[in-house]
Motif scaffolding. Structure first.
Motif, mmCIF file in Angstrom:
data_model
loop_
_atom_site.group_PDB
_atom_site.id
_atom_site.type_symbol
_atom_site.label_atom_id
_atom_site.label_comp_id
_atom_site.label_asym_id
_atom_site.label_seq_id
_atom_site.Cartn_x
_atom_site.Cartn_y
_atom_site.Cartn_z
ATOM 1 N N THR A 57 0.845 -1.201 0.000
ATOM 2 C CA THR A 57 0.000 0.000 0.000
ATOM 3 C C THR A 57 0.871 1.239 0.000
ATOM 4 O OG1 THR A 57 -1.714 -1.173 1.225
ATOM 5 C CG2 THR A 57 -1.833 1.223 1.215
ATOM 6 N N THR A 58 0.613 2.116 -0.941
ATOM 7 C CA THR A 58 1.379 3.371 -1.002
ATOM 8 C C THR A 58 0.609 4.558 -0.448
ATOM 9 O OG1 THR A 58 0.563 3.778 -3.244
ATOM 10 C CG2 THR A 58 2.644 2.558 -3.029
ATOM 11 N N ARG A 59 -0.713 4.433 -0.427
ATOM 12 C CA ARG A 59 -1.537 5.558 0.048
ATOM 13 C C ARG A 59 -2.914 5.031 0.438
ATOM 14 N NH1 ARG A 59 -4.847 9.061 -2.955
ATOM 15 N NH2 ARG A 59 -4.117 7.997 -4.847
ATOM 16 N N ILE A 60 -3.473 5.623 1.515
ATOM 17 C CA ILE A 60 -4.832 5.281 1.955
ATOM 18 C C ILE A 60 -5.697 6.527 1.818
ATOM 19 C CG2 ILE A 60 -6.274 4.472 3.867
ATOM 20 C CD1 ILE A 60 -3.823 3.020 4.939
ATOM 21 N N GLU A 61 -6.743 6.394 1.043
ATOM 22 C CA GLU A 61 -7.646 7.523 0.800
ATOM 23 C C GLU A 61 -8.940 7.302 1.596
ATOM 24 O OE1 GLU A 61 -9.595 9.867 -3.056
ATOM 25 O OE2 GLU A 61 -8.203 8.178 -3.321
ATOM 26 N N SER A 75 -19.566 15.423 6.211
ATOM 27 C CA SER A 75 -18.774 14.405 5.512
ATOM 28 C C SER A 75 -17.305 14.466 5.930
ATOM 29 C CB SER A 75 -18.921 14.566 3.999
ATOM 30 O OG SER A 75 -18.308 15.770 3.553
ATOM 31 N N GLU A 76 -16.791 15.657 6.173
ATOM 32 C CA GLU A 76 -15.403 15.791 6.615
ATOM 33 C C GLU A 76 -15.223 15.231 8.029
ATOM 34 O OE1 GLU A 76 -14.563 19.905 6.171
ATOM 35 O OE2 GLU A 76 -14.276 19.789 3.985
ATOM 36 N N ARG A 77 -16.244 15.475 8.923
ATOM 37 C CA ARG A 77 -16.143 14.937 10.280
ATOM 38 C C ARG A 77 -16.173 13.406 10.255
ATOM 39 N NH1 ARG A 77 -19.652 19.247 11.074
ATOM 40 N NH2 ARG A 77 -21.508 17.901 11.235
ATOM 41 N N ARG A 78 -17.004 12.852 9.386
ATOM 42 C CA ARG A 78 -17.033 11.400 9.260
ATOM 43 C C ARG A 78 -15.670 10.851 8.800
ATOM 44 N NH1 ARG A 78 -23.053 11.000 6.414
ATOM 45 N NH2 ARG A 78 -24.242 11.078 8.389
ATOM 46 N N ALA A 79 -15.041 11.533 7.829
ATOM 47 C CA ALA A 79 -13.718 11.106 7.362
ATOM 48 C C ALA A 79 -12.677 11.215 8.469
ATOM 49 C CB ALA A 79 -13.300 11.920 6.143
ATOM 50 N N GLN A 80 -12.757 12.265 9.271
ATOM 51 C CA GLN A 80 -11.833 12.439 10.387
ATOM 52 C C GLN A 80 -12.006 11.321 11.413
ATOM 53 O OE1 GLN A 80 -9.327 14.295 10.848
ATOM 54 N NE2 GLN A 80 -9.518 16.130 9.549
ATOM 55 N N SER A 81 -13.282 10.928 11.668
ATOM 56 C CA SER A 81 -13.517 9.851 12.632
ATOM 57 C C SER A 81 -12.863 8.551 12.163
ATOM 58 C CB SER A 81 -15.035 9.643 12.823
ATOM 59 O OG SER A 81 -15.640 10.787 13.392
ATOM 60 N N VAL A 82 -12.984 8.261 10.853
ATOM 61 C CA VAL A 82 -12.373 7.039 10.330
ATOM 62 C C VAL A 82 -10.853 7.126 10.374
ATOM 63 C CG1 VAL A 82 -12.100 5.640 8.255
ATOM 64 C CG2 VAL A 82 -14.373 6.458 8.920
ATOM 65 N N LYS A 83 -10.296 8.280 10.047
ATOM 66 C CA LYS A 83 -8.837 8.438 10.111
ATOM 67 C C LYS A 83 -8.325 8.203 11.519
ATOM 68 C CE LYS A 83 -5.049 11.716 9.353
ATOM 69 N NZ LYS A 83 -4.643 13.062 8.896
ATOM 70 N N VAL A 141 -2.182 2.453 11.721
ATOM 71 C CA VAL A 141 -1.839 3.007 10.419
ATOM 72 C C VAL A 141 -1.155 4.358 10.620
ATOM 73 C CG1 VAL A 141 -2.713 3.787 8.200
ATOM 74 C CG2 VAL A 141 -3.750 1.808 9.322
ATOM 75 N N PRO A 142 0.017 4.606 9.994
ATOM 76 C CA PRO A 142 0.675 5.909 10.157
ATOM 77 C C PRO A 142 -0.213 7.040 9.644
ATOM 78 C CG PRO A 142 2.168 4.308 9.173
ATOM 79 C CD PRO A 142 0.814 3.685 9.171
ATOM 80 N N ALA A 143 -0.246 8.147 10.392
ATOM 81 C CA ALA A 143 -1.111 9.264 10.011
ATOM 82 C C ALA A 143 -0.721 9.864 8.668
ATOM 83 C CB ALA A 143 -1.067 10.346 11.104
ATOM 84 N N ASN A 144 0.608 9.880 8.363
ATOM 85 C CA ASN A 144 1.042 10.505 7.105
ATOM 86 C C ASN A 144 0.719 9.667 5.880
ATOM 87 O OD1 ASN A 144 2.871 8.461 7.464
ATOM 88 N ND2 ASN A 144 4.693 9.784 7.540
ATOM 89 N N ALA A 145 0.196 8.455 6.086
ATOM 90 C CA ALA A 145 -0.205 7.613 4.951
ATOM 91 C C ALA A 145 -1.665 7.795 4.587
ATOM 92 C CB ALA A 145 0.063 6.143 5.273
#
Length: 372
Positions: A292-296, A320-328, A336-340
């Motif tokens: 894996t090179t990147r996680i979107e 939608s952004e808050r939902r993405a932040q929760s998953v991150k 999972v590294p945050a920078n990935a």
């Protein structure tokens, strides 16, 4: 990916065997050789010796001898060669059959032949070694010269044989050429040759000395057969080094398709359910097992909103952004590294299920986790 492919190609090339290519001559070459010459006993016939009208015969036995040759030829690239050769043979004589006697002397032969030879490419039989067997035949003309050869008898008589005569000559050749490492075109040769030679009758002289005086007669000899064992050097001028073996074809691995995980949310909520946490954990674990090179992480909402109109669309974009932040955040907790991780919020755009306006659709309230 590129580094892995390059390392794989390097490993395959290093492991590939280096072929030992034998030289098949194309173009001009020179050949030099020397070796041992063994002459079979030669049967001679003598007329008018030691007196007119008398005919006798005996055999001369040869001892040690040597041979040397030089040739210039042309190879046609398919194993066939043609060459012109100059040849010299020398042999000692140490016995004459008949009454007890002591014989000493030597003879020599010299001349030229045209040879046709064929190099056998062993690769056509699945044998890849730097050795080329060859066979050939030749024909030409040789002169034989007897250096004064004396036979002394117990009764005091002495016979002396001498003279020069020429005749048709032929030869059969069998041998092998061994490539010299790191010197393209140079070969060491080892070969056996059988040289046959005929003579013109009456071309030699036999002088006899006795108490009764001197008499002279003519001598002729049957076929002369030379068995020769020769080492030599052969150099082909236009022999190019063999081409390197073709590089192995490295097929790049097919790109791994992106793997997608879907996390669904309750209406107007951005916190994760128990099932949502399980899906995020599966995505986090999969990212460590595949390249894996990147996680979107992309967040979405349905087109219903607590506030209608543009205000509601803006609210849904933030949701939608808050939902993405929760998953991150959950991915980070799962290792999972945050920078990935890249996150995006798309609001009502790109619905999974098309609907009419202001419709609550559970499948559109989602976050997509895409492993690239």
């Amino acid at each position: 990916m590129r580094l892995r492919t390059a390392l794989l190609a390097t490993t395959l090339m290093a492991a590939a065997p280096v072929a030992a290519n034998a030289t098949i001559i194309t173009g001009p070459y020179v050949d030099l050789g020397a070796g041992y010459n063994l002459v079979q006993n030669q049967h001679g016939h003598f007329a008018n010796n030691p007196m007119a009208g008398m005919t006798s015969s005996s055999q001369y036995r040869h001892k040690d001898g040597y041979t040397g040759f030089g040739s210039f030829g042309w190879g046609f690239g398919n194993g066939l060669r043609v060459e012109v050769e100059g040849l010299y043979n020398y042999s000692q004589l140490n016995h004459r059959s008949g009454a007890p006697n002591r014989t000493s002397g030597s003879d020599q032969s010299y001349g030229g032949l045209v040879n046709v030879l064929y190099d056998i490419d062993l690769k056509q039989f699945g044998i890849d070694v730097p050795v080329t067997p060859f066979v050939g035949v030749g024909a030409g003309y040789l002169w034989q010269h007897y250096n004064p050869t004396t036979s002394s008898y117990l009764n005091g008589n002495v016979d002396r044989l001498g003279g020069t005569a020429g005749g048709f000559a032929y030869q059969g050749i069998a041998g092998a050429a061994f490539d010299v490492p790191n010197v393209p075109g140079l070969q060491i040769t080892a070969q056996y040759r059988m040289v046959g030679q005929t003579f013109n009758n009456g071309s030699f002289t036999m002088s006899s000395y006795s108490p009764a005086g001197l008499s002279r007669g003519n001598a002729n000899f049957d076929h002369r057969f030379n068995h020769q064992f020769i080492l030599g050097l052969r150099y082909a001028f236009d022999t190019a080094p063999p081409p390197p073996p073709p590089a192995p074809v490295v097929v790049p691995p097919a790109p791994t398709p992106a793997r997608t995980y879907l996390v669904f949310f309750d209406w107007d909520r951005s916190d994760l359910t128990a099932r949502a946490r399980e899906i995020v954990a599966e995505a986090a674990q999969a990212s460590t097992h595949i390249q894996t090179t990147r996680i979107e992480v992309n967040g979405y909402t349905d087109n219903s909103a607590a506030h209608p109109g543009p205000r509601g669309q803006k609210y849904n974009l933030g949701l939608s952004e808050r939902r993405a932040q929760s998953v991150k955040a959950e991915l980070i907790r799962d290792g999972v590294p945050a920078n990935a991780i890249d996150i995006h919020g798309y609001g009502e755009a790109h619905p999974l299920v098309p609907t009419g306006p202001n419709t609550r659709e559970p499948q559109n309230r989602r976050v997509e986790i895409i492993l690239h």
